[in-house]
Design a protein around this motif. Structure first.
Motif, PDB file in Angstrom:
ATOM      1  N   ASP A  41       0.825  -1.211   0.000  1.00 46.97           N
ATOM      2  CA  ASP A  41       0.000   0.000   0.000  1.00 46.97           C
ATOM      3  C   ASP A  41       0.859   1.260   0.000  1.00 46.97           C
ATOM      4  O   ASP A  41       0.529   2.246  -0.664  1.00 46.97           O
ATOM      5  CB  ASP A  41      -0.954   0.016   1.199  1.00 46.97           C
ATOM      6  N   GLU A  42       1.964   1.242   0.739  1.00 48.75           N
ATOM      7  CA  GLU A  42       2.878   2.386   0.749  1.00 48.75           C
ATOM      8  C   GLU A  42       3.524   2.570  -0.623  1.00 48.75           C
ATOM      9  O   GLU A  42       3.659   3.701  -1.108  1.00 48.75           O
ATOM     10  CB  GLU A  42       3.953   2.207   1.814  1.00 48.75           C
ATOM     11  N   TYR A  44       2.265   1.583  -3.481  1.00 46.60           N
ATOM     12  CA  TYR A  44       1.199   2.023  -4.376  1.00 46.60           C
ATOM     13  C   TYR A  44       0.992   3.532  -4.251  1.00 46.60           C
ATOM     14  O   TYR A  44       0.915   4.252  -5.249  1.00 46.60           O
ATOM     15  CB  TYR A  44      -0.087   1.269  -4.060  1.00 46.60           C
ATOM     16  N   ALA A  45       0.921   4.011  -3.018  1.00 47.47           N
ATOM     17  CA  ALA A  45       0.721   5.450  -2.779  1.00 47.47           C
ATOM     18  C   ALA A  45       1.909   6.252  -3.307  1.00 47.47           C
ATOM     19  O   ALA A  45       1.727   7.318  -3.904  1.00 47.47           O
ATOM     20  CB  ALA A  45       0.512   5.719  -1.293  1.00 47.47           C
ATOM     21  N   ALA A  46       3.118   5.745  -3.097  1.00 49.23           N
ATOM     22  CA  ALA A  46       4.307   6.450  -3.574  1.00 49.23           C
ATOM     23  C   ALA A  46       4.362   6.477  -5.102  1.00 49.23           C
ATOM     24  O   ALA A  46       4.678   7.516  -5.693  1.00 49.23           O
ATOM     25  CB  ALA A  46       5.567   5.794  -3.007  1.00 49.23           C
ATOM     26  N   THR A  48       1.780   6.236  -7.179  1.00 51.85           N
ATOM     27  CA  THR A  48       0.702   7.113  -7.621  1.00 51.85           C
ATOM     28  C   THR A  48       1.102   8.580  -7.441  1.00 51.85           C
ATOM     29  O   THR A  48       0.890   9.404  -8.335  1.00 51.85           O
ATOM     30  CB  THR A  48      -0.596   6.806  -6.856  1.00 51.85           C
ATOM     31  N   GLY A  49       1.716   8.892  -6.319  1.00 54.15           N
ATOM     32  CA  GLY A  49       2.160  10.260  -6.062  1.00 54.15           C
ATOM     33  C   GLY A  49       3.187  10.740  -7.066  1.00 54.15           C
ATOM     34  O   GLY A  49       3.152  11.892  -7.500  1.00 54.15           O
ATOM     35  N   LYS A  52       1.270  10.738 -10.958  1.00 52.71           N
ATOM     36  CA  LYS A  52       0.039  11.473 -11.256  1.00 52.71           C
ATOM     37  C   LYS A  52       0.277  12.785 -11.983  1.00 52.71           C
ATOM     38  O   LYS A  52      -0.547  13.183 -12.800  1.00 52.71           O
ATOM     39  CB  LYS A  52      -0.782  11.702  -9.993  1.00 52.71           C
ATOM     40  N   ARG A  65      -0.685  -1.543  -9.081  1.00 55.04           N
ATOM     41  CA  ARG A  65      -0.760  -2.468  -7.936  1.00 55.04           C
ATOM     42  C   ARG A  65       0.222  -3.609  -8.125  1.00 55.04           C
ATOM     43  O   ARG A  65       0.888  -4.028  -7.176  1.00 55.04           O
ATOM     44  CB  ARG A  65      -2.193  -3.003  -7.778  1.00 55.04           C
ATOM     45  N   ALA A  68       3.592  -2.244  -7.291  1.00 52.99           N
ATOM     46  CA  ALA A  68       3.675  -1.980  -5.850  1.00 52.99           C
ATOM     47  C   ALA A  68       3.892  -3.286  -5.082  1.00 52.99           C
ATOM     48  O   ALA A  68       4.719  -3.344  -4.165  1.00 52.99           O
ATOM     49  CB  ALA A  68       2.395  -1.285  -5.369  1.00 52.99           C
TER      50      ALA A  68
END
Length: 81
Positions: A41-42, A44-46, A48-49, A52, A65, A68
């Motif tokens: 999840d971390e 994935y967030a990184a 995406t950040g 984007k 995913r 990630a």
């Protein structure tokens, strides 16, 4: 000329895809190198950040995913060179 005929030529289209692949690859490899102990999840967030703002009309898909998960599992191998 009809508006439906306006498009990138094949050479430009190929370069656009190559550039997009390079941006994705660099983000994944960089996170894999620096994200020791990062959860999926971390990661994935990184990802995406980072991605984007690199693409028009960004929508993360299932491939993000997949990468990630691979980062979290230590499965990314950077090519030498």
């Amino acid at each position: 000329m009809k508006s439906s005929e306006i498009r990138w030529n094949d050479e430009a289209r190929g370069k656009i895809l190559d550039d997009a692949d390079r941006v994705l690859r660099e983000a994944v490899v960089d996170l894999a190198r620096s994200g020791d102990g990062m959860s999926s999840d971390e990661a994935y967030a990184a990802l995406t950040g980072r991605l984007k703002d690199e693409f028009i009309d960004w929508e993360p898909g299932p491939d993000i995913r997949t990468y990630a998960d691979a980062i979290a599992n230590g499965e990314i191998e950077a090519d030498e060179g």
